[in-house]
Enzyme design. Structure first.
Site, PDB file in Angstrom:
ATOM      1  N   ALA A  83      11.570  -9.638  -6.155  1.00 52.53           N
ATOM      2  CA  ALA A  83      11.230  -8.253  -6.489  1.00 52.53           C
ATOM      3  C   ALA A  83       9.861  -7.821  -5.974  1.00 52.53           C
ATOM      4  CB  ALA A  83      11.299  -8.071  -8.001  1.00 52.53           C
TER       5      ALA A  83
ATOM      6  N   ASP B  45       7.447  -8.137   4.011  1.00 51.74           N
ATOM      7  CA  ASP B  45       8.072  -6.965   4.645  1.00 51.74           C
ATOM      8  C   ASP B  45       7.421  -6.687   6.000  1.00 51.74           C
ATOM      9  OD1 ASP B  45       9.860  -4.529   4.352  1.00 51.74           O
ATOM     10  OD2 ASP B  45       7.939  -3.635   4.908  1.00 51.74           O
TER      11      ASP B  45
ATOM     12  N   TYR C  98       5.258  -2.262  13.608  1.00 52.86           N
ATOM     13  CA  TYR C  98       3.924  -2.604  13.091  1.00 52.86           C
ATOM     14  C   TYR C  98       3.128  -3.409  14.135  1.00 52.86           C
ATOM     15  CZ  TYR C  98       6.052  -1.319   8.581  1.00 52.86           C
ATOM     16  OH  TYR C  98       6.717  -0.678   7.568  1.00 52.86           O
TER      17      TYR C  98
ATOM     18  N   LYS D 137      12.540  -4.616  10.667  1.00 51.38           N
ATOM     19  CA  LYS D 137      13.232  -3.330  10.860  1.00 51.38           C
ATOM     20  C   LYS D 137      13.473  -2.987  12.328  1.00 51.38           C
ATOM     21  CE  LYS D 137      10.619  -1.871   6.794  1.00 51.38           C
ATOM     22  NZ  LYS D 137       9.242  -2.367   6.962  1.00 51.38           N
TER      23      LYS D 137
ATOM     24  N   HIS E  26      15.057   1.441  10.499  1.00 51.61           N
ATOM     25  CA  HIS E  26      13.766   1.901   9.964  1.00 51.61           C
ATOM     26  C   HIS E  26      13.808   3.371   9.541  1.00 51.61           C
ATOM     27  CE1 HIS E  26       9.228   0.826  10.304  1.00 51.61           C
ATOM     28  NE2 HIS E  26       9.414   1.698   9.352  1.00 51.61           N
TER      29      HIS E  26
HETATM   30  P1  NAP Z   1       0.453   0.837  -0.213  1.00 51.99           P
HETATM   31  O1  NAP Z   1       0.909  -0.561  -0.365  1.00 51.99           O
HETATM   32  O2  NAP Z   1       0.865   1.866  -1.189  1.00 51.99           O
HETATM   33  O3  NAP Z   1      -1.130   0.909  -0.147  1.00 51.99           O
HETATM   34  C1  NAP Z   1      -1.871   0.138   0.738  1.00 51.99           C
HETATM   35  C2  NAP Z   1      -3.330   0.514   0.504  1.00 51.99           C
HETATM   36  O4  NAP Z   1      -3.716   0.144  -0.817  1.00 51.99           O
HETATM   37  C3  NAP Z   1      -4.264  -0.194   1.449  1.00 51.99           C
HETATM   38  O5  NAP Z   1      -5.308   0.704   1.737  1.00 51.99           O
HETATM   39  C4  NAP Z   1      -4.760  -1.373   0.620  1.00 51.99           C
HETATM   40  O6  NAP Z   1      -6.043  -1.759   1.057  1.00 51.99           O
HETATM   41  C5  NAP Z   1      -4.833  -0.751  -0.752  1.00 51.99           C
HETATM   42  N1  NAP Z   1      -4.673  -1.724  -1.843  1.00 51.99           N
HETATM   43  C6  NAP Z   1      -3.816  -2.765  -1.920  1.00 51.99           C
HETATM   44  N2  NAP Z   1      -3.934  -3.411  -3.086  1.00 51.99           N
HETATM   45  C7  NAP Z   1      -4.909  -2.784  -3.771  1.00 51.99           C
HETATM   46  C8  NAP Z   1      -5.487  -3.001  -5.034  1.00 51.99           C
HETATM   47  N3  NAP Z   1      -5.095  -3.988  -5.826  1.00 51.99           N
HETATM   48  N4  NAP Z   1      -6.484  -2.156  -5.430  1.00 51.99           N
HETATM   49  C9  NAP Z   1      -6.890  -1.136  -4.644  1.00 51.99           C
HETATM   50  N5  NAP Z   1      -6.357  -0.878  -3.421  1.00 51.99           N
HETATM   51  C10 NAP Z   1      -5.378  -1.706  -2.994  1.00 51.99           C
HETATM   52  O7  NAP Z   1       0.823   1.426   1.236  1.00 51.99           O
HETATM   53  P2  NAP Z   1       1.773   1.086   2.451  1.00 51.99           P
HETATM   54  O8  NAP Z   1       1.161   0.045   3.310  1.00 51.99           O
HETATM   55  O9  NAP Z   1       2.101   2.400   3.056  1.00 51.99           O
HETATM   56  O10 NAP Z   1       3.133   0.535   1.813  1.00 51.99           O
HETATM   57  C11 NAP Z   1       3.366  -0.827   1.560  1.00 51.99           C
HETATM   58  C12 NAP Z   1       4.298  -1.453   2.582  1.00 51.99           C
HETATM   59  O11 NAP Z   1       5.559  -0.787   2.590  1.00 51.99           O
HETATM   60  C13 NAP Z   1       3.835  -1.306   4.031  1.00 51.99           C
HETATM   61  O12 NAP Z   1       2.750  -2.148   4.348  1.00 51.99           O
HETATM   62  C14 NAP Z   1       5.115  -1.605   4.753  1.00 51.99           C
HETATM   63  O13 NAP Z   1       5.388  -3.005   4.759  1.00 51.99           O
HETATM   64  C15 NAP Z   1       6.121  -0.844   3.893  1.00 51.99           C
HETATM   65  N6  NAP Z   1       6.348   0.539   4.364  1.00 51.99           N
HETATM   66  C16 NAP Z   1       7.557   0.831   4.908  1.00 51.99           C
HETATM   67  C17 NAP Z   1       7.809   2.117   5.389  1.00 51.99           C
HETATM   68  C18 NAP Z   1       9.145   2.435   5.968  1.00 51.99           C
HETATM   69  O14 NAP Z   1       9.274   3.468   6.660  1.00 51.99           O
HETATM   70  N7  NAP Z   1      10.137   1.638   5.713  1.00 51.99           N
HETATM   71  C19 NAP Z   1       6.818   3.112   5.308  1.00 51.99           C
HETATM   72  C20 NAP Z   1       5.614   2.785   4.709  1.00 51.99           C
HETATM   73  C21 NAP Z   1       5.391   1.503   4.233  1.00 51.99           C
HETATM   74  P3  NAP Z   1      -6.381  -3.249   1.636  1.00 51.99           P
HETATM   75  O15 NAP Z   1      -5.293  -3.665   2.566  1.00 51.99           O
HETATM   76  O16 NAP Z   1      -7.686  -2.984   2.330  1.00 51.99           O
HETATM   77  O17 NAP Z   1      -6.535  -4.132   0.438  1.00 51.99           O
END
Ligand code: NAP
Length: 329
Positions: free
Chosen positions: A3, A32, A37, A66, A99
């Site tokens: 999960a 993931d 990427y 993806k 994707h």
């Molecule tokens: P997210 O996980 O919502 O946020 C990432 C941000 O939060 C980064 O700036 C990270 O900074 C920060 N962060 C992480 N843990 C934290 C904590 N404990 N306290 C404070 N800040 C924290 O954003 P996301 O990367 O967009 O989404 C997560 C994953 O989902 C992606 O990496 C990707 O694998 C996947 N994704 C998929 C799609 C799709 O189209 N399928 C689109 C978007 C995302 P640091 O890294 O500097 O710690």
């Protein structure tokens, strides 16, 4: 599918190699990835090192990646998967996702002109899905699914081939709860994975986005975190797990990788979940608008919902009864 997973979008090669290795040490068993990427080889180096060190074996870790939008043509699907496998240094994937439900010209990573993006009828999502559903029999991916698919498009795939995706990976957090999508996927047996669960702060500069609500700083989230002696990120991750929705927060920082993993032991109260439930305003941080300018795609055609204001969309969503909350898994 475990999960809780580690997201890898926007992570540089060096950072992601270290982050994946640390995540596996901490106990993460789900990574993931995505071809777009551009860091699959670095993820692969970390996996290889962890396997060689005996930290974890291949069958103990769930790897998702993806299919990029330039490989929707059925004849490009398997070669794209094989390229990702080569980069990741793996023999098979656990999950391969389409994707986006948007096709681009072959060879285009990031579109620079509207003509790079094909109209919806050029390669229908059904034909890409048909090619993807052949993959589990090859042994190259245990399961196949989609990402950024509306419920209407999931129904289209199901109606055309009688096979629903194993997973739909979509943006999901308290500002974007999507109860109809959650319920509709449950009915079809499609598991959901929540992306950008922390509000994707680091993607704001990429898209030139000025976020009016910073999820990690929302007063309700801060208040709940304080009452549990937890962090805001832990509250957001625990909220997703309490809805039985897999969640893949991204971080490249050791302490946050650990903090996010520890969210699994945070149990939110009914009051917490009700308070978070009221934050829903159908707000997308990732709305796909890079695909729309000068192309045949629109917000409405991508998401199968009106591009009205967030407030109006929230009211539409509220007409549909919310599924009952369940106990955390
Ligand atoms: P997210 O996980 O919502 O946020 C990432 C941000 O939060 C980064 O700036 C990270 O900074 C920060 N962060 C992480 N843990 C934290 C904590 N404990 N306290 C404070 N800040 C924290 O954003 P996301 O990367 O967009 O989404 C997560 C994953 O989902 C992606 O990496 C990707 O694998 C996947 N994704 C998929 C799609 C799709 O189209 N399928 C689109 C978007 C995302 P640091 O890294 O500097 O710690």
């Amino acid at each position: 599918m475990p999960a809780l997973g580690l997201g890898t979008w926007k992570s540089s090669d060096d950072d992601v190699e270290r982050a994946v290795r640390e995540a596996l040490e901490v106990g993460y068993r789900h990574i993931d990835c995505a071809s777009i990427y551009g860091n699959e080889a670095a993820v692969g180096r970390a996996l290889g090192a962890a396997f060689r060190a005996g930290d974890v074996s291949r069958d103990q870790v769930w790897i998702t990646t993806k299919l990029w939008n330039d490989s929707h043509d059925p004849e490009h699907v398997r070669p794209a998967l094989e390229r990702s496998l080569g980069d990741l240094g793996l023999d098979y994937l656990d999950l391969y996702l389409m994707h986006w439900p948007i096709a681009m010209k072959h060879g285009i990573r990031r579109p620079t002109s509207p003509s790079d993006i094909l109209p919806p009828e050029a390669i229908p999502i059904e034909s890409t899905w048909d090619a993807m559903t052949a993959l589990p029999a090859t042994g190259l991916s245990r399961a196949v699914g989609v990402s950024n698919f509306s419920l209407a498009k999931i129904h289209r795939l199901h109606a055309s081939l009688g096979r629903a995706p194993a997973v739909n990976q979509v943006e999901m957090h308290p500002l974007l709860q999507q109860p109809r999508l959650v319920e509709g996927c449950r009915v079809l047996g499609v598991a959901l994975t929540a992306y950008s669960p922390l509000g994707s702060r680091d993607s704001a500069p990429i898209f030139g986005r000025r976020d009016d609500v910073i999820l990690l700083e929302h007063p309700t989230v801060l208040d709940i975190a304080q009452r549990h002696g937890a962090t805001p990120a832990q509250v957001l991750i625990a909220w997703s797990l309490a809805r039985q929705i897999a969640v893949i927060p991204k971080s490249t920082h050791s302490e946050r990788i650990r903090e996010n993993f520890a969210a699994q032991s945070l149990v939110l109260t009914d009051d917490d979940r009700i308070a978070l439930g009221w934050l829903d305003r159908h707000h997308r941080y990732i709305d796909g608008n890079g695909f729309f300018k000068g192309t045949a795609h629109t917000y409405e055609s991508l998401w199968d919902e009106p591009a009205t204001t967030a407030f109006e969309r929230r009211d539409t969503e509220r007409l549909i009864p919310l599924p009952p909350l369940r106990d955390p898994v």
